[in-house]
Each structure stands twice: as C-alpha cells, then as structure tokens.
Motif scaffolding. Structure first.
Motif, PDB file in Angstrom:
ATOM      1  N   SER A   1       0.853  -1.245  -0.356  1.00 10.12           N
ATOM      2  CA  SER A   1      -0.122   0.197   0.317  1.00 10.12           C
ATOM      3  C   SER A   1       1.083   1.566  -0.278  1.00 10.12           C
ATOM      4  N   PRO A   2       0.190   2.703  -0.740  1.00 14.88           N
ATOM      5  CA  PRO A   2       0.855   3.311  -0.686  1.00 14.88           C
ATOM      6  C   PRO A   2       1.058   3.896   0.899  1.00 14.88           C
ATOM      7  N   ARG A   3       0.168   3.622   1.782  1.00 17.26           N
ATOM      8  CA  ARG A   3       0.352   4.177   3.142  1.00 17.26           C
ATOM      9  C   ARG A   3       0.845   2.364   4.157  1.00 17.26           C
ATOM     10  N   SER A   4       2.801   2.404   4.207  1.00 23.18           N
ATOM     11  CA  SER A   4       2.768   1.484   4.409  1.00 23.18           C
ATOM     12  C   SER A   4       4.868   1.425   5.208  1.00 23.18           C
ATOM     13  N   THR A   5       5.153   0.654   5.421  1.00 25.24           N
ATOM     14  CA  THR A   5       6.587   1.151   6.065  1.00 25.24           C
ATOM     15  C   THR A   5       7.185   1.180   5.013  1.00 25.24           C
ATOM     16  N   ARG A   6       7.003   0.473   3.588  1.00 24.89           N
ATOM     17  CA  ARG A   6       8.067   0.678   2.714  1.00 24.89           C
ATOM     18  C   ARG A   6       7.784   2.135   2.024  1.00 24.89           C
ATOM     19  N   ALA A   7       6.990   2.368   2.649  1.00 25.54           N
ATOM     20  CA  ALA A   7       6.703   3.901   1.603  1.00 25.54           C
ATOM     21  C   ALA A   7       7.324   4.485   3.042  1.00 25.54           C
ATOM     22  N   ALA A   8       6.982   4.767   4.087  1.00 23.71           N
ATOM     23  CA  ALA A   8       7.272   5.661   4.752  1.00 23.71           C
ATOM     24  C   ALA A   8       9.165   5.727   4.804  1.00 23.71           C
ATOM     25  N   ILE A   9       9.690   4.290   4.592  1.00 25.12           N
ATOM     26  CA  ILE A   9      11.683   3.897   4.984  1.00 25.12           C
ATOM     27  C   ILE A   9      11.712   4.886   4.009  1.00 25.12           C
ATOM     28  N   GLU A  10      10.777   4.946   2.737  1.00 20.80           N
ATOM     29  CA  GLU A  10      11.805   5.866   0.857  1.00 20.80           C
ATOM     30  C   GLU A  10      11.463   7.020   1.266  1.00 20.80           C
TER      31      GLU A  10
ATOM     32  N   PRO B   1       6.832 -13.276  14.885  1.00 26.63           N
ATOM     33  CA  PRO B   1       5.621 -12.708  13.757  1.00 26.63           C
ATOM     34  C   PRO B   1       5.745 -11.270  12.832  1.00 26.63           C
ATOM     35  N   ALA B   2       4.927 -11.342  11.691  1.00 27.82           N
ATOM     36  CA  ALA B   2       5.605 -10.261  10.972  1.00 27.82           C
ATOM     37  C   ALA B   2       3.755  -8.415  11.417  1.00 27.82           C
ATOM     38  N   SER B   3       4.859  -8.067  11.416  1.00 26.30           N
ATOM     39  CA  SER B   3       3.999  -6.870  12.558  1.00 26.30           C
ATOM     40  C   SER B   3       2.150  -7.059  12.651  1.00 26.30           C
ATOM     41  N   VAL B   4       1.875  -7.696  11.157  1.00 25.54           N
ATOM     42  CA  VAL B   4       0.199  -7.845  10.467  1.00 25.54           C
ATOM     43  C   VAL B   4       0.116  -8.756  11.873  1.00 25.54           C
ATOM     44  N   ALA B   5       1.118  -9.678  12.779  1.00 24.26           N
ATOM     45  CA  ALA B   5      -0.179 -10.606  13.300  1.00 24.26           C
ATOM     46  C   ALA B   5      -0.486  -9.821  14.265  1.00 24.26           C
ATOM     47  N   GLY B   6       0.076  -8.326  15.134  1.00 21.99           N
ATOM     48  CA  GLY B   6      -0.441  -7.484  16.448  1.00 21.99           C
ATOM     49  C   GLY B   6      -0.557  -5.961  15.672  1.00 21.99           C
ATOM     50  N   LEU B   7      -0.290  -5.509  14.972  1.00 17.40           N
ATOM     51  CA  LEU B   7       0.122  -4.426  14.690  1.00 17.40           C
ATOM     52  C   LEU B   7      -0.815  -3.621  12.948  1.00 17.40           C
ATOM     53  N   THR B   8      -1.425  -2.558  12.475  1.00 17.35           N
ATOM     54  CA  THR B   8      -1.501  -1.943  11.838  1.00 17.35           C
ATOM     55  C   THR B   8      -0.993  -0.839  11.904  1.00 17.35           C
ATOM     56  N   PHE B   9      -0.226  -0.064  10.816  1.00 11.74           N
ATOM     57  CA  PHE B   9       0.300   0.523  10.770  1.00 11.74           C
ATOM     58  C   PHE B   9      -0.283   1.339   9.411  1.00 11.74           C
ATOM     59  N   VAL B  10      -0.208   2.450  10.320  1.00 11.69           N
ATOM     60  CA  VAL B  10      -1.550   3.894   9.621  1.00 11.69           C
ATOM     61  C   VAL B  10      -0.571   4.879   9.317  1.00 11.69           C
ATOM     62  N   GLY B  11       0.646   5.358   9.626  1.00 12.90           N
ATOM     63  CA  GLY B  11       0.788   6.223   9.340  1.00 12.90           C
ATOM     64  C   GLY B  11       2.877   6.953   9.987  1.00 12.90           C
ATOM     65  N   TRP B  12       3.262   8.190   9.148  1.00 17.46           N
ATOM     66  CA  TRP B  12       4.658   8.327   9.801  1.00 17.46           C
ATOM     67  C   TRP B  12       4.523  10.441   9.513  1.00 17.46           C
ATOM     68  N   GLN B  13       5.722  10.878  10.185  1.00 15.57           N
ATOM     69  CA  GLN B  13       6.137  12.378  10.295  1.00 15.57           C
ATOM     70  C   GLN B  13       4.901  12.541  10.730  1.00 15.57           C
ATOM     71  N   GLU B  14       4.243  12.165  11.980  1.00 15.20           N
ATOM     72  CA  GLU B  14       2.727  12.749  12.845  1.00 15.20           C
ATOM     73  C   GLU B  14       3.521  12.527  14.404  1.00 15.20           C
ATOM     74  N   PRO B  15       2.609  13.391  14.692  1.00 14.33           N
ATOM     75  CA  PRO B  15       2.710  13.032  16.821  1.00 14.33           C
ATOM     76  C   PRO B  15       2.351  11.576  16.886  1.00 14.33           C
ATOM     77  N   ILE B  16       3.449  10.475  17.879  1.00 13.18           N
ATOM     78  CA  ILE B  16       3.014   9.586  18.445  1.00 13.18           C
ATOM     79  C   ILE B  16       3.602   9.525  19.406  1.00 13.18           C
ATOM     80  N   GLY B  17       3.241   8.473  20.571  1.00 16.16           N
ATOM     81  CA  GLY B  17       4.047   8.217  21.895  1.00 16.16           C
ATOM     82  C   GLY B  17       4.472   6.529  21.867  1.00 16.16           C
TER      83      GLY B  17
END
Length: 234
Positions: A70-79, A143-159
């Motif tokens: 997806s365009p909203r993925s960890t792969r896109a964020a790394i780029e 396990p891969a990230s999708v086993a327990g998490l959903t990636f939602v975005g980058w360069q925004e405030p996080i905790g």
C-alpha cells in the motif's frame, strides 16, 4: 531539518542521564522512553532528528500481507526517511510481533538512517544484526507486524514508550536508553548539558580526593564559587 553540527557534537558529548536532569530542571519530566533499550550495534551515543512512524492495534481488514504494498506502508515511510534521521516507531509496546526485519532495516541503513528506536520488537534478529543498523528496541519476536499491529502513518506526533515525540524533535540514544528533546529546547539543553558534564567531572575528582557529598552534590554556593575559580584558572 538537519541538526546543527555544533549542537549535535555537544549532545554526543552528553549522556542521556545528564540530559534527563537538564530537562527536569526545565520542567520536562517525561522524556525517557520506557521500552527501547540498546540491542543491535548500540555501543555509541547517537544523536538525530526524529522521523516518526505509528502503529495501532491490528484490524483484520487492514493488517494483511497485502498492506505491505500500500502507499501507506512502512515501505513507503522508509523511502521518505532523510539521511541522518532517527526512526522512532510507536508500536504500542506490543511484544508478539516484530515491526521491522532484515530487509527493511537494510534499506534504512542504505538510506543513511542513523538508528531505529521503538517500544516494540524487531524480527529476523541475525539479519538485522548483519545490516549494521543501530537498533534500540524491546526485544525480538518472530511474527510479522500484521500479526498484532496496523501501520497507519508517518511524520506525525506519536507516543513511544510513554513519551510524546513530534517530528523533528531531537533524539539522543546511548546505553541508558532513548531520550527525546523537544525541538524548541535543543539549543538550551545542548549548552546546559555540556556544562553539567563539566561540573560533574569536577565533582568526581573532588570525590576521589575524599570530599563528602553534602554541599558538594548538589553544589552549594561555596562549592560553586570554588568550582568556578578552579575552572577559571584552567
């Protein structure tokens, strides 16, 4: 935004323990992240601007292997990661899924990312080790990230590890873990940190001479005057 070299050098000469003390004096208490600890190639202090990434709990229609394209993925964020940044990942402290493995960390290393910091886990431990990327994390999970998490975005405030991290805050990482310095306080903290390290080195020399702690640490007015006099002579 690139971190000024003089400020970066000053922070590299200042321990995370000292930085937390300096920030405490400025009213910032929550700056040390619970979870990220030195794990791979973490034998040097590293300083860089935060590049943030965020996961939320896994949702079955979104957390799928297909989402990796997806365009909203960890792969896109790394780029999008600029050279010299520190990738800070909010993985919600999840311990049964690895957010990045050897291929993603290899790409981060190739792009010049300074380090990865996360309150979650990584996977493919031997492969991540072989990339040479410095990693501060909570451990390793197969396990891969999708086993327990959903990636939602980058360069925004996080905790991350109970600490608020905004894009372009400055991260300092060493053997004691990861600390965030709010962007607006970086210059003040860098200058105060160098002076605090200088003072504490002098205090350590006084302790070696047998000087008792009361009035020495923290220094009272008399000790401060003696310190300033000796430093002025130096």
């Amino acid at each position: 935004m690139t971190l000024d070299k003089a400020l970066a050098d000053a922070l590299r000469a200042t321990s995370t323990a000292t930085i937390t003390t300096v920030l405490l004096k400025k009213g910032v208490r929550r700056c040390w992240m619970q979870g990220p600890m030195p794990y791979f190639h973490a034998d040097e202090r590293i300083v860089g601007r935060a590049f943030t990434l965020r996961f939320v709990p896994a949702r079955e229609d979104l957390a799928t292997p297909e989402s990796w394209s997806s365009p909203r993925s960890t792969r896109a964020a790394i780029e999008d990661m600029p050279e010299g940044c520190i990738a800070v990942v909010d993985a919600m402290g999840v311990t049964d899924a690895g957010i990045f493995g050897d291929i993603l960390t290899a790409r981060m290393k190739k792009r010049g990312v300074a380090a990865l910091v996360t309150d979650g886990m990584v996977r493919d431990a031997a492969g991540v080790e072989s990339t040479g990327l410095p990693v501060w994390c909570s451990g390793v999970a197969a396990p891969a990230s999708v086993a327990g998490l959903t990636f939602v975005g980058w360069q925004e405030p996080i905790g991350c590890g109970g600490v608020a991290v905004f894009p372009d805050d400055v991260i300092v990482i060493d053997g004691d873990g990861a600390v965030v310095i709010p962007a607006a306080l970086v210059e003040e903290v860098a200058k105060a940190g160098v002076e605090q390290e200088r003072l504490e080195l002098w205090i350590m020399r006084e302790i070696e001479k047998g000087v008792p702690l009361p009035g020495l640490y923290p220094p009272n007015a008399e000790t401060k005057a003696r310190y300033e006099a000796e430093m002025g002579q130096g």
